[in-house]
Design an enzyme around this catalytic site. Structure first.
Site, mmCIF file in Angstrom:
data_model
loop_
_atom_site.group_PDB
_atom_site.id
_atom_site.type_symbol
_atom_site.label_atom_id
_atom_site.label_comp_id
_atom_site.label_asym_id
_atom_site.label_seq_id
_atom_site.Cartn_x
_atom_site.Cartn_y
_atom_site.Cartn_z
ATOM 1 N N ARG A 49 91.411 -32.433 11.840
ATOM 2 C CA ARG A 49 90.909 -33.320 12.589
ATOM 3 C C ARG A 49 89.376 -33.558 12.356
ATOM 4 O O ARG A 49 88.566 -32.761 11.922
ATOM 5 C CB ARG A 49 90.882 -32.961 14.283
ATOM 6 C CG ARG A 49 92.451 -32.881 14.727
ATOM 7 C CD ARG A 49 92.273 -32.568 16.322
ATOM 8 N NE ARG A 49 93.527 -32.477 16.922
ATOM 9 C CZ ARG A 49 93.774 -32.034 18.303
ATOM 10 N NH1 ARG A 49 92.550 -32.356 19.122
ATOM 11 N NH2 ARG A 49 94.864 -32.051 18.720
ATOM 12 N N SER A 58 88.641 -35.111 23.973
ATOM 13 C CA SER A 58 89.622 -35.922 23.097
ATOM 14 C C SER A 58 91.006 -35.805 23.683
ATOM 15 O O SER A 58 91.316 -34.824 24.435
ATOM 16 C CB SER A 58 89.690 -35.228 21.815
ATOM 17 O OG SER A 58 88.215 -35.514 21.258
ATOM 18 N N SER A 60 95.378 -36.390 23.144
ATOM 19 C CA SER A 60 96.373 -36.176 22.077
ATOM 20 C C SER A 60 96.759 -37.594 21.305
ATOM 21 O O SER A 60 96.970 -37.731 20.128
ATOM 22 C CB SER A 60 97.804 -35.797 22.857
ATOM 23 O OG SER A 60 97.612 -34.467 23.331
ATOM 24 N N GLN A 81 103.389 -29.621 22.221
ATOM 25 C CA GLN A 81 102.346 -28.783 22.620
ATOM 26 C C GLN A 81 102.647 -27.298 22.269
ATOM 27 O O GLN A 81 103.874 -26.936 22.714
ATOM 28 C CB GLN A 81 102.384 -29.047 24.153
ATOM 29 C CG GLN A 81 101.974 -30.498 24.655
ATOM 30 C CD GLN A 81 100.621 -30.744 24.024
ATOM 31 O OE1 GLN A 81 99.624 -30.005 24.141
ATOM 32 N NE2 GLN A 81 100.445 -32.065 23.702
ATOM 33 N N ARG A 139 117.037 -31.119 56.947
ATOM 34 C CA ARG A 139 116.391 -30.547 55.805
ATOM 35 C C ARG A 139 117.442 -30.132 54.772
ATOM 36 O O ARG A 139 118.135 -29.284 55.452
ATOM 37 C CB ARG A 139 115.655 -29.501 56.426
ATOM 38 C CG ARG A 139 114.557 -28.703 55.318
ATOM 39 C CD ARG A 139 113.977 -27.479 55.887
ATOM 40 N NE ARG A 139 113.033 -26.795 54.850
ATOM 41 C CZ ARG A 139 111.899 -27.118 54.403
ATOM 42 N NH1 ARG A 139 111.526 -28.209 55.274
ATOM 43 N NH2 ARG A 139 111.182 -26.286 53.368
#
Length: 399
Positions: A49, A58, A60, A81, A139
């Site tokens: 890089r 920075s 991805s 990743q 619920r």
């Protein structure tokens, strides 16, 4: 994946495991010399890089765009990743098929979660919180609710034309749902213990079958002891050790794992007093050669050898052994070469902790072996059923 697909690994702490997962076509994007070295060791190509896309701020997307500017042959990018260590090749192959065969422009990973969400109420606001995805009067039980899909950041696949427009997600989109046990992220220090346990249970270790550890070699000074040497008035040396480490050695022996000890200095009298019943080599000038001699004498592969060291003289042994670890207070060079860093310091339970780490790997080996046996058994049963059907069919035809 074919040669038009590229996997960019953006962080180096888990590059080794990610390379295991994503072969054969991998590029690692980094500006770090050590990450480059590890990546190449495991068969990846490296894109260095530029400083402009190596800042803390920075993204991805910026790094991928720079990569594409140097590689016009690339049509599809899979941004993986390295901090998601439980990826399996089968998942990535399915994702690649979604793009190559089903025409999707981008595919990203999600995981199903069963979490009830409530609106945030900031301090001082005269408001009540409100349910976001449930009715409190009705619920759900967790097991009765399908849950919701959350983007987990494990990987993003996209076609070149989409990335050139500034997107990793867009066009004809699809998600790929990862199994919950395979979705673990390493973002902060406390994530490491969880990730290590998850990798041992659910990680991918390559096509080559795992092997049980048969030999642990442990450095004496700084691992079994804390490295301190007390000298009495009559010039006798004294060291201290932790009884937990002795228990750890006994447990390893009961599991059929040989424990051997090694030291740079002559500490034979100390070892005799400890009465550990272990083969030991002291006053060693070349630890790696001793390790190789033991490995060859026992007829072991390197994957069956574990090593616990703490000094620069242990570094090459750590690199060679199939499984390695260091105490928490090991020197920087040893920590850099280690796959596992104990929470315990040398002479304070590090040997016992590393023994527990080995036992976890043995559980992984036994689990993988059981799965293979079940698959083999199922295949044999299918074969018997098929032969039985053929036999019945032939009998009916004769009648």
């Amino acid at each position: 994946m074919d040669m038009h697909q590229v996997c960019l690994v953006t962080r180096g702490t888990a590059v080794q495991h990610t390379c295991y997962t994503t072969k054969p076509c991998i590029w690692v994007s980094t500006d770090h010399d050590e990450i480059e070295k590890v990546a190449k060791q495991f068969g990846a190509k490296v894109h260095r890089r530029s400083p402009e896309v190596s800042q803390d701020s920075s993204t991805s997307l910026e790094a991928i765009t720079e990569f594409l500017n140097h590689h016009h042959e690339v049509d599809i990018v899979g941004n993986i990743q390295a901090t998601s260590p439980c990826l399996h090749p089968s998942d990535l192959i399915k994702v690649a098929d979604l793009i190559q065969k089903e025409g999707f422009d981008s595919v990203f990973s999600v995981v199903r979660r069963h979490q009830f969400r409530w609106s945030e109420v900031k301090k001082g606001d005269n408001k009540m919180t409100e349910p976001q995805n449930l009715n409190p009067a009705k619920r759900y039980r967790r097991q009765d609710w399908p849950g919701e899909l959350y983007e987990n950041g494990s990987f993003y696949f996209a076609k070149r034309h989409l990335i050139e427009k500034g997107y990793l997600q867009g066009g004809k989109m699809a998600y790929y749902e990862m199994r919950a046990e395979h979705s673990v992220d390493i973002d902060i220090d406390i994530d490491w213990p969880i990730a290590e346990q998850r990798v041992l249970s659910f990680g991918y270790f390559g096509k080559e079958p795992l092997k049980e550890v048969k030999l642990l070699v442990c450095s004496i000074d700084g691992c079994l002891t804390n490295g301190r040497i007390y000298v009495t008035e009559d010039h006798k040396e004294m060291v201290s050790y932790d009884y937990r480490d002795i228990v750890g050695i006994d447990l390893l022996k009961k599991r059929g794992i040989q424990v051997r000890l090694i030291s740079d200095r002559d500490c034979s009298k100390t070892l005799s007093a400890m009465q550990l019943g272990c083969v030991a080599k002291v006053n060693v000038t070349n630890k790696l050669q001793v390790l190789k001699d033991w490995q060859e004498d026992m007829g072991l592969s390197w994957k069956e050898v574990a090593y616990l060291g703490n000094e620069e003289s242990d570094v090459e042994c750590l690199k060679q052994a199939g499984m390695n670890g260091v105490p928490a207070d090991a020197c920087a060079a040893a920590q850099k070469a280690a796959g596992y860093i104990c929470k315990s310091r040398g002479g304070c339970g590090a040997v016992r902790e590393f023994a527990e780490h080995i036992f976890l790997l043995l559980e992984k080996v036994n689990s993988a072996r059981k799965q293979l046996e079940e698959i083999s058994s199922a295949e044999k049963e299918m074969g018997r059923n098929e032969n039985s059907r053929k036999g019945n069919k032939e009998l009916m035809e004769k009648e």
